[in-house]
Design an enzyme around this catalytic site. Structure first.
Site, short mmCIF file in Angstrom:
data_model
loop_
_atom_site.label_atom_id
_atom_site.label_comp_id
_atom_site.label_asym_id
_atom_site.label_seq_id
_atom_site.Cartn_x
_atom_site.Cartn_y
_atom_site.Cartn_z
CG ASP A 1 -2.25 0.70 0.96
OD1 ASP A 1 -2.46 1.17 -0.17
OD2 ASP A 1 -3.08 0.78 1.89
CB SER B 1 0.36 18.74 4.89
OG SER B 1 -1.02 18.98 4.77
CD GLU C 1 4.54 14.55 13.80
OE1 GLU C 1 4.92 15.39 12.93
OE2 GLU C 1 4.72 13.34 13.70
CB CYS D 1 7.03 14.29 9.96
SG CYS D 1 7.10 13.11 11.30
CE LYS E 1 -9.29 11.08 6.44
NZ LYS E 1 -8.66 10.20 5.43
CD GLU F 1 7.26 17.87 5.48
OE1 GLU F 1 6.08 18.26 5.40
OE2 GLU F 1 7.69 17.21 6.45
#
Ligand code: NAI
Ligand code: MG
Length: 492
Positions: free
Chosen positions: A92, A232, A253, A287, A178, A386
């Site tokens: 995945d 994000s 986060e 991250c 979710k 990023e």
């Protein structure tokens, strides 16, 4: 497993609108599964189930030790299917299998860790408070915060679920989770494992769906007491705005652009190894990835040479094959974003040291070579934004002062790392970083026991450790008047 159903109130149910979305295997762009797409109606049903489980159900009333039994069964259930879940995660998400096995092992470990903390809550739930006035006595008591909503990303799909689900359940909360629409599958297995572990109906609800269709109604739902989000900055900001209306408690986060400061006295092999791990592990879709490397000038050119040599040796391919160290990026959008970032690096005058292209011989799949840019200007887009891919930016520095200033010159503050043989210097620099997670002589190792989260735009709050549990606890004071003397304010 039938992925076309949602897990609500202890049952697998069809989505109200009957919709679905597709998730892909990024190694060959093939369709992996069709997955149920939750919409506002389903989110409402899931929140109602969670609300009812919290207000009327047994879970928050159980002792921590009783909840720990179920959490440990979930941990065992995950461990028992570690290989199967890891392979699914590879298909995945794209990551190499050894990394996925590590993730799934840590996911089980996270449930065990919070089982221990749930047990400890039985003894440290209430704490007496010293009051200056001895006619009164008080305690502070921790109680579950209520119904939590969790929205998680695709880079560590099952692990990110556990960082939120395990402490929420340990605290006695109920939750609506979710998962990301890019990697929803392992979260659905988590629901099934929790079900088989005997978690009461409604305590955990898993509702895959698209961000605007399922994530937004969850973040706006008035019956949610707490929202926990990883992803994000723009989406985090939207979630914070949604939470503001009803004054929901939130933890966020978000992204990062974490610096890694390497002094000239550092061991070259160790420096190169940790730079590679800091940016190429999980394809750089991390991250906290140390994507900005600052190297003291004396070591700069020798380090770049070694770094390029080692980066070129990284084996790229389908994460299920043996000896693969770098898999594909998660999807086409992420692949395009990374290639655009590389183009901007060239435009902004950075020097490409290695990589920068799609690897030869891999015609399908979202592969990008491990990429090193040197002499990256401080105002270049790639130095500041990023990228979330296997692209590292390197710059030289001449003094500790300059390194610290440049490291901290970012709107993010998630991670930071420093490497030197001078340990006093490492400790000093570590304390000067404006970042929530600081590594000395390494980069990225993450421990369930230690607080995780960012300064500045990298987020609000801390996950993991006891901090992670506190995210799901409210604090109540109970103050008693036990003097024989009347209060004597109105009635003398
Ligand atoms: P995203 O932040 O949009 O998605 C994360 C989660 O938020 C997903 O579950 C998504 O469905 C949900 N979401 C999206 N829109 C929403 C909305 N309006 N309301 C509520 N939930 C919503 O991140 P995305 O698009 O997957 O990746 C974009 C970039 O974000 C990446 O390139 C990377 O730079 C960064 N990112 C950072 C992560 C981190 O761990 N800090 C993780 C994933 C992405
Ligand atoms: Mg996928």
């Amino acid at each position: 497993m039938n992925y076309q159903q949602l897990y609500i109130n202890g049952q697998w149910v069809e989505p109200a609108k009957g919709g679905s979305f597709e998730t892909f295997d990024p190694s060959d762009e093939s369709l992996l599964a069709r997955v149920a797409a939750a919409t506002a109606e389903d989110i409402d049903a899931a929140v109602k189930a969670a609300r009812n489980a919290f207000d009327e159900g047994p879970w928050p009333k159980l002792s921590g030790a009783e909840r720990a039994v179920v959490l440990r069964r979930i941990a065992d259930g995950i461990r028992g299917r570690q290989q199967e879940l890891a392979e699914l995660e590879v298909r995945d998400n794209g990551k190499p299998l050894p990394e996925a096995l590590w993730d799934i092992g840590d996911t089980a470990g996270c449930f065990d860790f919070y089982a221990d903390l749930a047990e400890k809550l039985d003894t440290n739930q209430e704490q007496s408070i010293a009051l200056a006035d001895d006619r009164f006595s008080a305690i502070a008591r921790k109680e579950p915060i209520g119904v939590a909503g969790a929205i998680i990303p695709w880079n560590f799909p099952m692990l990110m679920a556990s960082w939120k689900v395990a402490p929420a359940l340990a605290a006695g909360c109920s939750m609506v989770l979710k998962p990301s629409e890019l990697t929803p599958l392992t979260a659905m297995h988590l629901a099934q494992i929790a079900h088989e572990a005997g978690l009461p109906a409604g305590v955990l609800n898993v509702v895959p769906g698209l961000g605007p269709d399922a994530g937004a109604p969850l973040s706006e739902h008035p019956d949610i007491d707490k929202l926990a989000f990883t992803g994000s900055v723009p989406t985090g900001s939207r979630i914070m705005q949604a939470a503001a209306r009803d004054i929901k408690n939130i933890s966020l986060e978000l992204g990062g652009k974490s610096p890694f400061v390497i002094f000239a006295d550092a061991d070259l092999d160790a420096a190169v190894e940790w730079i590679l791990f800091g940016i190429f592990w999980n394809q750089g879709e991390v991250c906290s990835a140390t994507s900005r490397v600052l190297v003291e000038r004396e070591l700069y050119e020798p380090l770049l040479k070694r770094l390029a040599e080692e980066a070129r040796k990284i084996t790229i391919g389908n994460g299920l094959q043996d000896d693969i160290l770098l898999g594909p990026l998660v999807n086409k959008a992420q692949y395009d974003k990374v290639l655009q970032a590389i183009a901007r690096g060239h435009e902004d005058g950075a020097r490409l040291v290695c990589g920068g292209e799609r690897p030869a011989g891999l015609d399908k799949g979202y592969y990008v070579q491990p990429t090193v840019f040197a002499d990256v200007p401080e105002d270049a887009w790639i130095w500041n934004e990023e990228i979330f891919g296997p692209v590292v930016c390197v710059r030289p520095f001449d003094s500790e002062e300059e390194a610290v200033r440049s490291a901290n010159a970012s709107r993010f503050g998630l991670g930071a790392a420093v490497m030197s043989r001078d340990l006093l210097r490492c400790e000093r620099v570590a304390r000067r970083f404006r970042a929530g997670i600081v590594w000395i002589n390494c980069s990225q190792p993450t421990f369930t026991e230690a607080p995780w989260g960012g300064y500045k735009q990298s987020g609000i709050g801390r996950e993991l450790g006891e901090w992670g549990l506190n995210n799901y606890l409210e604090t109540k004071q109970i103050t008693r008047y036990h003097s024989e003397q009347p209060w004597g304010w109105y009635i003398k």
